[in-house]
Write an enzyme that holds these catalytic residues in place. Structure first.
Site, PDB file in Angstrom:
ATOM      1  CE1 TYR A   7     -11.333   9.877 103.768  1.00 43.74           C
ATOM      2  CE2 TYR A   7      -9.998  10.051 101.780  1.00 43.74           C
ATOM      3  CZ  TYR A   7     -10.784  10.640 102.751  1.00 43.74           C
ATOM      4  OH  TYR A   7     -11.048  11.987 102.689  1.00 43.74           O
ATOM      5  N   GLY A   8     -13.454   6.565 102.141  1.00 45.08           N
ATOM      6  CA  GLY A   8     -14.670   7.024 102.817  1.00 45.08           C
ATOM      7  C   GLY A   8     -15.927   6.488 102.162  1.00 45.08           C
ATOM      8  CG  LEU A  10     -16.196   8.084  96.667  1.00 50.47           C
ATOM      9  CD1 LEU A  10     -15.002   8.814  96.038  1.00 50.47           C
ATOM     10  CD2 LEU A  10     -17.370   8.085  95.686  1.00 50.47           C
ATOM     11  CD  GLU A  82     -15.509  13.001  97.175  1.00 48.43           C
ATOM     12  OE1 GLU A  82     -15.806  13.685  98.165  1.00 48.43           O
ATOM     13  OE2 GLU A  82     -15.930  11.849  97.007  1.00 48.43           O
TER      14      GLU A  82
HETATM   15  N1  PCA Z   1     -15.345  10.340  99.621  1.00 52.08           N
HETATM   16  C1  PCA Z   1     -13.956  10.224  99.281  1.00 52.08           C
HETATM   17  C2  PCA Z   1     -13.286  11.177 100.193  1.00 52.08           C
HETATM   18  C3  PCA Z   1     -14.132  11.169 101.404  1.00 52.08           C
HETATM   19  C4  PCA Z   1     -15.431  10.627 100.950  1.00 52.08           C
HETATM   20  O1  PCA Z   1     -16.398  10.394 101.607  1.00 52.08           O
HETATM   21  C5  PCA Z   1     -13.507   8.803  99.524  1.00 52.08           C
HETATM   22  O2  PCA Z   1     -14.321   7.920  99.788  1.00 52.08           O
HETATM   23  O3  PCA Z   1     -12.289   8.562  99.463  1.00 52.08           O
END
Ligand code: PCA
Length: 166
Positions: A7-8, A10, A82
């Protein structure tokens, strides 16, 4: 093979998506866009403007992201990347799959990197439905390794729930 919901940073078009594409990290195959069944606070926090899904279901918004099928090697890479379980914890989350054209049940579970180890004040921060490092919030992600503001996302890839160019 396991499923991971990102969700972030990635997601496609975001600063760390390159990690999902690097065969040295393992394999990740895009499956579908999806939205959390429950609302969660997705906030941007720390001096590096890092996105966090706070493990506080029932507040915030239904969050948009992408489901990937990953191999064990990629899962282990992502755990380390992470800083799991210290910064994020890998938990399971219920998702409504958005693009899959199939009848009946479009709810599935996947792993997600969320956190219960957050500062209580983070619950007061603005919440987002769809993370974009270069969004209107102006809180550009700062890469932990280089400590420089990322230049990778030029906004060319839409990342919202309504994006069509995946
Ligand atoms: N990376 C992971 C968790 C938060 C982030 O920046 C993601 O994209 O889901």
């Amino acid at each position: 093979m396991q499923h991971v919901f990102v969700y972030g940073t990635l997601k496609k078009g975001q600063p760390n998506h390159v990690e999902m594409l690097d065969p040295a990290n393992g394999r990740a195959e895009f499956l579908a866009r999806a939205r959390t069944v429950e609302p969660y606070p997705l906030v941007i926090a720390t001096d590096e403007n890092v996105p966090f899904l706070l493990d506080a279901p029932g507040t915030g918004r239904r969050v948009c992201g992408e489901i990937y099928r990953v191999d064990q090697k990629m899962l282990e890479f992502l755990d380390e990347f992470e800083d799991c379980p210290k910064t994020y914890q890998r938990t399971e989350i219920r998702l409504e799959v958005r693009d899959r054209d199939r009848e009946g049940d479009n709810i599935q579970e996947a792993f997600v990197y969320s956190t219960i180890t957050y500062e209580p004040e983070w619950l007061q921060k603005p919440t987002y439905e769809s993370y974009d490092a270069n969004g209107d919030h102006g809180l550009k992600y700062i890469d932990r390794d280089t400590s420089s503001v990322t230049q990778q996302n030029t906004g060319a890839v839409k990342t919202g729930c309504d994006a069509t160019n995946h």
